[in-house]
Design an enzyme around this catalytic site. Structure first.
Site, PDB file in Angstrom:
ATOM      1  CB  SER A   1      38.883  31.010 122.231  1.00  0.00           C
ATOM      2  OG  SER A   1      37.603  30.222 122.657  1.00  0.00           O
TER       3      SER A   1
ATOM      4  CE  LYS B   1      36.017  32.229 120.083  1.00  0.00           C
ATOM      5  NZ  LYS B   1      36.674  31.801 119.231  1.00  0.00           N
TER       6      LYS B   1
ATOM      7  CE  LYS C   1      34.580  29.152 122.276  1.00  0.00           C
ATOM      8  NZ  LYS C   1      33.751  29.219 120.593  1.00  0.00           N
TER       9      LYS C   1
ATOM     10  CG  ASP D   1      32.074  31.996 119.250  1.00  0.00           C
ATOM     11  OD1 ASP D   1      31.043  32.012 119.153  1.00  0.00           O
ATOM     12  OD2 ASP D   1      33.588  31.505 118.789  1.00  0.00           O
TER      13      ASP D   1
ATOM     14  CG  ASN E   1      30.893  28.351 119.397  1.00  0.00           C
ATOM     15  OD1 ASN E   1      31.292  28.593 120.892  1.00  0.00           O
ATOM     16  ND2 ASN E   1      31.651  28.089 118.458  1.00  0.00           N
TER      17      ASN E   1
ATOM     18  CD  GLU F   1      34.119  33.761 117.055  1.00  0.00           C
ATOM     19  OE1 GLU F   1      34.569  34.034 117.805  1.00  0.00           O
ATOM     20  OE2 GLU F   1      34.038  32.678 116.576  1.00  0.00           O
TER      21      GLU F   1
ATOM     22  CG  ASP G   1      33.687  30.652 113.352  1.00  0.00           C
ATOM     23  OD1 ASP G   1      33.680  29.838 112.675  1.00  0.00           O
ATOM     24  OD2 ASP G   1      33.758  30.209 114.558  1.00  0.00           O
TER      25      ASP G   1
ATOM     26  CE  LYS H   1      37.148  29.302 113.514  1.00  0.00           C
ATOM     27  NZ  LYS H   1      35.968  28.477 114.535  1.00  0.00           N
TER      28      LYS H   1
ATOM     29  N   GLY I   1      40.554  29.733 115.489  1.00  0.00           N
ATOM     30  CA  GLY I   1      40.863  28.772 115.481  1.00  0.00           C
ATOM     31  C   GLY I   1      40.075  27.347 115.586  1.00  0.00           C
TER      32      GLY I   1
HETATM   33  O1  OSB Z   1      34.138  29.044 117.611  1.00  0.00           O
HETATM   34  O2  OSB Z   1      35.305  29.955 116.925  1.00  0.00           O
HETATM   35  C1  OSB Z   1      35.073  28.701 117.833  1.00  0.00           C
HETATM   36  C2  OSB Z   1      37.066  25.496 119.125  1.00  0.00           C
HETATM   37  C3  OSB Z   1      36.584  24.591 117.812  1.00  0.00           C
HETATM   38  C4  OSB Z   1      35.233  25.245 117.356  1.00  0.00           C
HETATM   39  C5  OSB Z   1      34.902  25.901 117.267  1.00  0.00           C
HETATM   40  C6  OSB Z   1      35.645  27.089 117.974  1.00  0.00           C
HETATM   41  C7  OSB Z   1      36.551  27.048 118.880  1.00  0.00           C
HETATM   42  C8  OSB Z   1      37.376  27.889 119.495  1.00  0.00           C
HETATM   43  C9  OSB Z   1      38.985  27.865 119.999  1.00  0.00           C
HETATM   44  O3  OSB Z   1      36.741  28.706 120.035  1.00  0.00           O
HETATM   45  C10 OSB Z   1      40.008  28.280 118.799  1.00  0.00           C
HETATM   46  C11 OSB Z   1      41.657  28.167 119.157  1.00  0.00           C
HETATM   47  O4  OSB Z   1      42.223  28.433 119.868  1.00  0.00           O
HETATM   48  O5  OSB Z   1      41.952  27.417 118.532  1.00  0.00           O
HETATM   49 MG    MG Z   2      33.370  30.785 116.539  1.00  0.00          MG
END
Ligand code: OSB
Ligand code: MG
Length: 378
Positions: free
Chosen positions: A145, A171, A173, A198, A200, A223, A248, A272, A300
């Site tokens: 990520s 991936k 952001k 992603d 978020n 995502e 997610d 997760k 993660g």
């Molecule tokens: O949205 O997947 C997510 C990290 C912190 C909070 C949310 C996310 C993430 C990551 C990192 O994308 C994933 C990782 O490599 O641990």
């Molecule tokens: Mg995510």
């Protein structure tokens, strides 16, 4: 597959929790903010047999990814969740979700306690967490990520570095204003890599036209474009996009997963354990998706070597058909709190096979990063 053989019953004589602050190798920027230090809660559960089990509460310092955050998790775990487990006496860890069920929410806190108890029980038995969960692989494909960088050119160079290391899926952001150009730059530089984005929760349905511009990049998925509770809006968005939606934040339980699938809000699920209240609930979601033909992958939360070992085991279940965010420890940390941090081997991470989580704690590192600690005794 549901868990076949329950873990040994445990009596949690001592539950010690610590807040750790671990420096990141580079800042990690998402649509909700930038982190330079990973603040996390580590749980050690000592049984009446004198065996220590380890867990990790994956909250972050601030409630930006979800409503949970370190001090809230600390309060609920020390005041309510830990005491409820200790008052229950002797029980198999599979009873933990039911014991903690009266306390609403606080899923990451529950997950960390559950993991510590499971680790203790399985170490007592000499059984690995991976075999307990029903894992079938010894190595799992590793995705990474990548946070938002200063500009698209910098992003391309960062992605190049991870590809050179061997990561099999990227991936990136995104957030409003840092979406189309960033994705275009990465796709132009690497036309054939498995790529996903992603958001978020950074968009609303009014941004559907912007998000539709992502369709031309051949992404594996997008995502969590909309808010956590936007289940109906995600279903509407899915109708207007070619790119599959993967939820997610919205998938907080097996029930939430069932609802989202029924409504057509998602066609892939990021599993997760912290977000859903534990590894037992995570397996239930994986089972649901496997039965429904829905691909899942392991997300993660910048886990330390404890949670990373647990995630590798989870990602080794047959339901996990897409590479997850289970990267090498060095992607985030120069120094981890386990003696043998996860490494990348030909784009894969090895699933630990030793008793319990199969990792040993580096006590010096644990102490070095500890900023607060408290022990609950029965
Ligand atoms: O949205 O997947 C997510 C990290 C912190 C909070 C949310 C996310 C993430 C990551 C990192 O994308 C994933 C990782 O490599 O641990
Ligand atoms: Mg995510």
């Amino acid at each position: 597959m549901p868990i076949v053989t329950p873990a040994a019953a445990v009596t949690l004589d001592e539950i010690e929790m610590r807040v750790l602050q671990i420096p990141l190798v580079s800042p990690f920027t998402t649509s909700f903010g930038t982190e330079t230090v990973r603040e996390v809660i580590i749980v050690r559960a000592r049984t009446s047999d004198g065996v220590d089990g380890w867990g990790e509460i994956v909250t972050q310092n601030a409630p930006l990814y979800s409503s949970e955050y370190t001090q809230g998790a600390w309060d609920v775990a020390t005041r309510w969740l830990g005491p409820a487990l200790q008052q229950r006496g002797t029980f198999p860890p599979e009873e933990i979700p039911e014991i903690l069920e009266p306390f609403v929410g606080h899923r990451m806190a529950k997950a960390g306690l559950e993991l510590a108890a499971l680790d203790a029980a399985l170490r007592t038995e000499g059984r690995s967490f991976a075999s307990y969960l029903g894992a079938e692989r010894v190595m799992i494909p590793s995705g990474v990520s990548v946070g938002i960088q200063s500009d698209p050119a910098a992003l391309v160079e960062t992605v190049r570095g991870y590809l050179d290391e061997g990561y099999v899926r990227i991936k990136i952001k995104i957030r409003p204003g840092r979406d189309i150009d960033d994705t275009a730059a990465v796709r132009a530089a690497f036309p054939d890599i498995p790529l996903q984005v992603d958001a978020n929760s950074a968009y609303t349905l009014a941004d559907a036209d912007t998000l539709a511009q992502l369709d031309r990049f051949g992404l594996l998925l997008i995502e969590q474009p909309l808010q956590e509770d936007d289940i109906v809006d995600h279903a509407a968005l899915a109708q207007s996009l070619k790119t599959p939606i993967c939820l997610d934040e919205s998938i907080t339980s097996v029930k939430a997963a069932r609802d989202a699938l029924a409504l057509g809000s998602t066609t892939v699920i990021n599993v997760k354990a912290g977000r859903v209240g534990g590894y037992l609930e995570a397996v239930r979601i994986a089972d649901l998706c496997e039965g429904a033909g829905i691909p899942v992958w392991c997300g993660g939360m910048l886990e330390t070597g404890i949670g990373r070992a647990a995630n590798a085991a989870l990602a080794a279940l047959p339901a996990f058909t897409l590479p997850g965010d289970v990267s090498a420890s060095a992607r985030f940390y120069e120094r981890d709190i386990v003696t043998e941090p996860a490494v990348l081997e030909d784009g894969h991470v090895r699933v630990p096979t030793g008793p319990g989580l199969g990792v040993e704690i580096d006590a010096d590192a644990l102490d070095a990063f500890t900023v607060a600690r408290e022990a609950l005794r029965r």
